[in-house]
Design an enzyme around this catalytic site. Sequence first.
Site, PDB file in Angstrom:
ATOM      1  N   LYS A   1       0.833  -1.208   0.000  1.00  0.00           N
ATOM      2  CA  LYS A   1       0.000   0.000   0.000  1.00  0.00           C
ATOM      3  C   LYS A   1       0.866   1.255   0.000  1.00  0.00           C
ATOM      4  O   LYS A   1       2.091   1.185   0.154  1.00  0.00           O
ATOM      5  CB  LYS A   1      -0.931  -0.015   1.215  1.00  0.00           C
ATOM      6  CG  LYS A   1      -0.205  -0.007   2.550  1.00  0.00           C
ATOM      7  CD  LYS A   1      -1.178  -0.124   3.712  1.00  0.00           C
ATOM      8  CE  LYS A   1      -0.422  -0.130   5.045  1.00  0.00           C
ATOM      9  NZ  LYS A   1      -1.342  -0.211   6.207  1.00  0.00           N
TER      10      LYS A   1
ATOM     11  N   TYR B   1      14.551  30.653   8.880  1.00  0.00           N
ATOM     12  CA  TYR B   1      13.420  31.402   9.399  1.00  0.00           C
ATOM     13  C   TYR B   1      13.527  31.603  10.908  1.00  0.00           C
ATOM     14  O   TYR B   1      13.865  30.679  11.652  1.00  0.00           O
ATOM     15  CB  TYR B   1      12.113  30.669   9.092  1.00  0.00           C
ATOM     16  CG  TYR B   1      11.735  30.690   7.629  1.00  0.00           C
ATOM     17  CD1 TYR B   1      11.332  31.873   7.012  1.00  0.00           C
ATOM     18  CD2 TYR B   1      11.769  29.525   6.871  1.00  0.00           C
ATOM     19  CE1 TYR B   1      10.989  31.892   5.672  1.00  0.00           C
ATOM     20  CE2 TYR B   1      11.421  29.540   5.530  1.00  0.00           C
ATOM     21  CZ  TYR B   1      11.029  30.731   4.933  1.00  0.00           C
ATOM     22  OH  TYR B   1      10.686  30.741   3.604  1.00  0.00           O
TER      23      TYR B   1
END
Length: 381
Positions: free
Chosen positions: A53, A270
């Site tokens: 999956k 940042y």
Amino acid sequence: MGIISPAKRSLTAPAATEPVETGLLTIDLSALAANWRMLAALAGSAQCGAVVKADGYGLGQAAVMRALSGAGCKTFFVANLLEGETARALAPDAAIYVLDGVVPGCAPRLAAAELRPCIGSFAELEEWAAAGVTFGRKLEAALHFDTGMNRLGFAPRDAADVAIRARGIAPTLIMSHFLSSQSADDPVNDRQIADFLAARTHFPGLSGSIANSSGVFLPQKPHFDLVRPGYALYGGNPTPQAANPMRPVARLLARIVSVRDLTPGETVGYDGVWKAPRPSRVATIGAGYADGLPISATAAPDKPAGEAIVGGARCPFIGRVSMDYIVLDVTDAPKGAAERGQWVELLGETIDVEALAGRARTIGYEVLTRLGRRYSRRYAG
């Protein structure tokens, strides 16, 4: 910042056309196949399936399924209908189970693709039986019993009723799912096995499956008729309290796009969350959280930052992981190792998926399944 042995310093891109992307993900299909064969051997007389999956745990469903089919795998588990239809096209003769079960309205397509839903409710059971009437045959499916996850599945106490009402379909498997199999001494494992065995008494002759990757290694050997590993196939550690017995499958390199020197006190990224404590050399690589590298790999007071291998040296992430970039402190990297255009290792032999996940305060499953689409991908083996 430790130095890695010379044997582990091969960080150049494979000898082929140089990728223009700033990240290179190599998937070792021979290691994937070897992992499946090892798990199949541990399973003894039980069949070994494979969970593919989430696009083969992020490594490419098509390539993964072809490699596993070539190794001898004949049973696959996917999450939903679309993954199942893709799996059917890739493996026309395989048994393919859909873990979502029968989502309302999906029964005709599930049946048309000859997929086997993992049914865990009476509503699904009725819808699947009705679809069988339309198709003129009893449709195959797994019967899923919830022995502790409280997520999907029938209650074991309803097993007798399920057995009666399942006469309108063609069950091929009875299954459940461990919730703590990575902890071999957790008493919940024994309770789940007991509940599963009790449910099985109502389905004589029907194959049983409960073992995921970690379940294969449990001392109780709850292999029954089919084991269904996922994470371990892709190099994840199914035995977290011990050394990883699996071969690494994914290797991720990123390219340095900029190098600069900082004076003490200058900040990076940042909000200036990192401040140079000394004259520092820093390198920016072209990969960030848009490429599946978690922002949580940013340094925090209680956790070290993520790392990259630069010329054999472990170099920490500094500043905040951003969408497209990560900055490394390469001050202590060997001279000449950190230059514009060179490759650094983020995942591989030295930094395995568990180590990367640990420093990002997440799990290896998330790291693998989020590997970004901007990387150049190469399949080896």
